[in-house]
Design a protein around this motif. Structure first.
Motif, short mmCIF file in Angstrom:
data_model
loop_
_atom_site.label_atom_id
_atom_site.label_comp_id
_atom_site.label_asym_id
_atom_site.label_seq_id
_atom_site.Cartn_x
_atom_site.Cartn_y
_atom_site.Cartn_z
N MET A 135 0.83 -1.21 0.00
CA MET A 135 0.00 0.00 0.00
C MET A 135 0.87 1.26 0.00
SD MET A 135 -3.32 0.83 2.39
CE MET A 135 -4.12 -0.63 1.72
N LEU A 136 1.99 1.20 0.73
CA LEU A 136 2.93 2.32 0.70
C LEU A 136 3.42 2.54 -0.73
CD1 LEU A 136 4.94 4.43 1.77
CD2 LEU A 136 6.46 2.52 2.39
N ALA A 137 3.77 1.46 -1.42
CA ALA A 137 4.24 1.57 -2.80
C ALA A 137 3.15 2.14 -3.71
CB ALA A 137 4.69 0.20 -3.30
N GLN A 138 1.93 1.65 -3.54
CA GLN A 138 0.82 2.09 -4.39
C GLN A 138 0.49 3.57 -4.15
OE1 GLN A 138 -2.91 2.11 -3.11
NE2 GLN A 138 -3.37 3.13 -5.03
N LYS A 139 0.48 3.98 -2.88
CA LYS A 139 0.13 5.37 -2.55
C LYS A 139 1.24 6.34 -2.95
CE LYS A 139 -3.82 4.78 -0.26
NZ LYS A 139 -5.13 5.42 -0.68
N SER A 140 2.49 5.91 -2.81
CA SER A 140 3.62 6.81 -3.09
C SER A 140 4.04 6.78 -4.55
CB SER A 140 4.82 6.42 -2.21
OG SER A 140 5.31 5.14 -2.56
N GLY A 141 3.71 5.69 -5.26
CA GLY A 141 4.10 5.56 -6.66
C GLY A 141 5.49 4.96 -6.86
N TYR A 142 6.16 4.62 -5.78
CA TYR A 142 7.49 4.03 -5.90
C TYR A 142 7.37 2.52 -6.10
CZ TYR A 142 9.61 8.43 -4.41
OH TYR A 142 10.01 9.74 -4.34
#
Length: 212
Positions: free
Chosen positions: A145-152
């Protein structure tokens, strides 16, 4: 802790040198070596979220030695450990209260995005705890979810450190720890559940290959 008066890069390089020293002592005194496959997937000019299986204390040290500058997600109570925990508190950790899952997820996303934007990789062990060798727990979705929200993007990593540096054990055993770094998993325009499933499948498959 002495390095607290210095800028973060100095504190971080000191911690990396300390981790390297511990691994060298383990090599000399315990015969523990390690091999890393897939370093070509690590681009020093890129930033990513790492999702890895968790078996040992070894990977929390070793990742500092062969991955770019980073921060880690771990439980807040570890910061209370005298000296070690206090020193970790100087390295921009993402420390969460596991008893409050919603607040923990919000903190991971907000602090994790801030760290990524500052050029730090974020290390997440989505199993949530160290697992015995040969066992894996389903990945929690927080890191994805961190990756999805941040785009990284996500970089998956598998290893068998627990075979030679077991969890909750003072004893260490000689051998070569195998580490496999997977290809980049893009997160833009994707659901967190799909990112998480792709990373989990890759790590599980790679961990089986290593054990064989």
């Amino acid at each position: 802790m002495i390095c607290t008066i210095f800028p973060f890069p100095v504190r971080y390089n000191f911690s990396r040198a300390w981790a390297g020293l511990v691994l060298k002592i383990a090599e000399v005194c315990c015969g523990i070596h390690y091999e890393v496959e897939g370093l070509e997937h690590i681009k020093s000019d890129n930033v990513a979220v790492v999702l890895s299986n968790h078996q040992s204390a070894w990977e929390t040290l070793a990742f500092r030695c062969f991955l770019p500058p980073q921060t880690s997600l771990f439980k807040q109570s570890l910061l209370w450990i005298p000296f070690w925990g206090w020193a970790m508190a100087t390295l921009k950790p993402i420390a969460i209260d596991r008893n409050n899952k919603h607040a923990a997820l919000r903190k991971l996303i907000s602090h994790g995005t801030e760290a990524l934007n500052q050029g730090l990789w974020v290390i997440v062990f989505p199993e949530g705890t160290r697992m015995p060798v040969g066992e894996m727990q389903s990945f929690s979705v927080g890191g994805a979810m961190l990756a999805q929200k941040s785009g990284y993007p996500v970089i998956p990593i598998a290893h068998n450190a627990g075979q030679y540096w077991p969890r909750y054990s003072f004893l260490k055993y000689p051998g070569t720890i195998k580490v496999k770094i997977g290809p980049c998993i893009e997160s833009k325009s994707r659901k967190a559940a799909d990112i998480n499933k792709e990373a989990e499948d890759w790590v599980m498959h790679a961990a089986r290959e290593i054990s064989q």
